[in-house]
Scaffold this motif. Structure first.
Motif, PDB file in Angstrom:
ATOM      1  N   ASP A 153     -71.759   8.906 -98.228  1.00 29.37           N
ATOM      2  CA  ASP A 153     -71.087   7.612 -98.195  1.00 29.37           C
ATOM      3  C   ASP A 153     -70.111   7.606 -97.024  1.00 29.37           C
ATOM      4  O   ASP A 153     -69.256   8.501 -96.924  1.00 29.37           O
ATOM      5  CB  ASP A 153     -70.353   7.389 -99.519  1.00 29.37           C
ATOM      6  N   THR A 196     -67.334   5.266 -94.812  1.00 27.86           N
ATOM      7  CA  THR A 196     -66.508   4.063 -94.727  1.00 27.86           C
ATOM      8  C   THR A 196     -65.881   4.001 -93.348  1.00 27.86           C
ATOM      9  O   THR A 196     -65.163   4.930 -92.939  1.00 27.86           O
ATOM     10  CB  THR A 196     -65.394   4.066 -95.791  1.00 27.86           C
ATOM     11  N   GLY A 209     -70.705  -5.221 -91.065  1.00 20.14           N
ATOM     12  CA  GLY A 209     -71.705  -5.737 -91.986  1.00 20.14           C
ATOM     13  C   GLY A 209     -73.065  -6.027 -91.381  1.00 20.14           C
ATOM     14  O   GLY A 209     -74.098  -5.607 -91.931  1.00 20.14           O
ATOM     15  N   ALA A 243     -74.903  -2.622 -90.877  1.00 21.56           N
ATOM     16  CA  ALA A 243     -74.847  -1.559 -91.888  1.00 21.56           C
ATOM     17  C   ALA A 243     -76.232  -1.021 -92.239  1.00 21.56           C
ATOM     18  O   ALA A 243     -76.414   0.196 -92.384  1.00 21.56           O
ATOM     19  CB  ALA A 243     -74.134  -2.065 -93.139  1.00 21.56           C
ATOM     20  N   SER A 303     -75.003   5.485 -97.830  1.00 22.24           N
ATOM     21  CA  SER A 303     -74.195   4.268 -97.929  1.00 22.24           C
ATOM     22  C   SER A 303     -73.307   4.165 -96.693  1.00 22.24           C
ATOM     23  O   SER A 303     -72.695   5.158 -96.278  1.00 22.24           O
ATOM     24  CB  SER A 303     -73.325   4.327 -99.192  1.00 22.24           C
ATOM     25  N   LYS A 339     -70.339   1.415 -95.266  1.00 15.94           N
ATOM     26  CA  LYS A 339     -69.568   0.209 -95.536  1.00 15.94           C
ATOM     27  C   LYS A 339     -68.324   0.222 -94.665  1.00 15.94           C
ATOM     28  O   LYS A 339     -68.058   1.222 -93.966  1.00 15.94           O
ATOM     29  CB  LYS A 339     -69.188   0.115 -97.018  1.00 15.94           C
ATOM     30  N   THR A 375     -64.071  -1.383 -94.064  1.00 14.50           N
ATOM     31  CA  THR A 375     -62.872  -2.046 -94.567  1.00 14.50           C
ATOM     32  C   THR A 375     -61.888  -2.187 -93.414  1.00 14.50           C
ATOM     33  O   THR A 375     -62.039  -1.526 -92.378  1.00 14.50           O
ATOM     34  CB  THR A 375     -62.240  -1.251 -95.727  1.00 14.50           C
TER      35      THR A 375
END
Length: 284
Positions: free
Chosen positions: A222, A224, A233, A236, A255, A257, A259
């Protein structure tokens, strides 16, 4: 002392082996057994014909342990009908066979369902590792950034010794960390000119290959990305696919993502990009 074991019992626990060996301190033979707790039926033509007593019955297991000279002599002297196991040979020779506690995990692989049960047992003993990675790169001259293996047009580039792919660096460190193998800098020192401008997929591929060599599977990772811009986005899915390709795992185990930092700190001021990553490795 010799232990004779059924190869169809691949999950024999260490304590069972030790118990058999210890019992040979007090006699010529020993074997593990499990007390029968279920009712017993003898059937004829598909129907119950008799319900024999289970009193004193145990389910035989292996390894069966013997004093070597005693079991060798018993085999050489055996001239009766074919024996079911070495305990039968020992008893035919008049040897006393002690029974030590067996173990439910010490199953005999016989039918297809036994493989599923064995897999569940092995799953309880899996070595599961989790590693974390964190990386930061500042913005500098340029018109694009590399993030998780994807080039994204931007009004600035990222400064770094390699291609400054902050997401891939964080993930690489997470994999190294799960194996307790340091970080990128230890495997690819920035002081070494050969890594100047290198694509970061070299680092990630090395970490994934090292995991495989050591018997680990990368079961999930994962990433971030922390930034105001560029927007992650729209890219991704391409990032997930690229990371999966490099690590040779399925995309649904990856994954990616993003922020923001709510305009706080260096990322909020758009001075650079940070990334966090977590990787889970499993050794069965």
């Amino acid at each position: 002392r010799v232990l004779i074991h059924d190869a169809a019992r691949p999950l024999v626990p260490r304590e069972t082996i030790r118990a058999v060996i210890a019992a040979l301190d007090h006699g010529p033979a020993a074997a593990p057994g499990l007390i029968v707790t279920d009712a017993l039926w003898r059937i004829e033509d598909g129907a119950v014909a008799e319900a024999p007593s289970r009193e004193g019955l145990v389910r035989a297991q292996t390894p069966q342990g013997f004093r070597f000279d005693a079991i060798l002599a018993a085999h050489r002297a055996h001239d009766g009908p074919p024996a079911a196991d070495d305990v039968a040979v020992a008893r035919a020779a008049g040897l006393a066979v002690a029974v030590v506690p067996g173990h439910e995990d010490n199953l005999k692989i016989t039918g297809a369902q036994d493989f599923a049960r064995a897999e569940r047992i092995l799953g309880c003993d899996m070595d599961v590792r989790t590693g974390n990675g964190f990386d930061v790169h500042a913005f500098g001259p340029g018109d694009a950034v590399w993030l998780c293996g994807v080039e994204i047009a931007h009004h600035a580039g990222l400064i770094g010794h390699s291609d400054a792919d902050v997401g891939m660096h964080a993930l690489t460190d997470a994999i190294y960390g799960a194996m307790a193998h340091g970080d990128i800098g230890q495997h690819f020192p920035p002081s070494d000119p050969q890594w100047k401008g290198a694509r970061s997929e070299v680092f990630l591929a090395h970490a994934a290959d090292l995991a495989r060599v050591e018997g680990f599977r990368i079961t999930h990772c994962d990433v971030t990305l922390i930034c105001e811009r560029p927007k992650i986005g729209p890219h991704a899915e391409a990032m997930r696919a690229e990371l999966a390709r490099i690590m040779q795992i399925e995309p649904d185990r990856v994954s990616v993502k993003a922020t923001t930092s709510e305009r706080l700190g260096f990322a909020g001021r758009e001075e650079g990009i940070a990334a966090m990553a977590t990787a889970t490795l499993v050794k069965a």
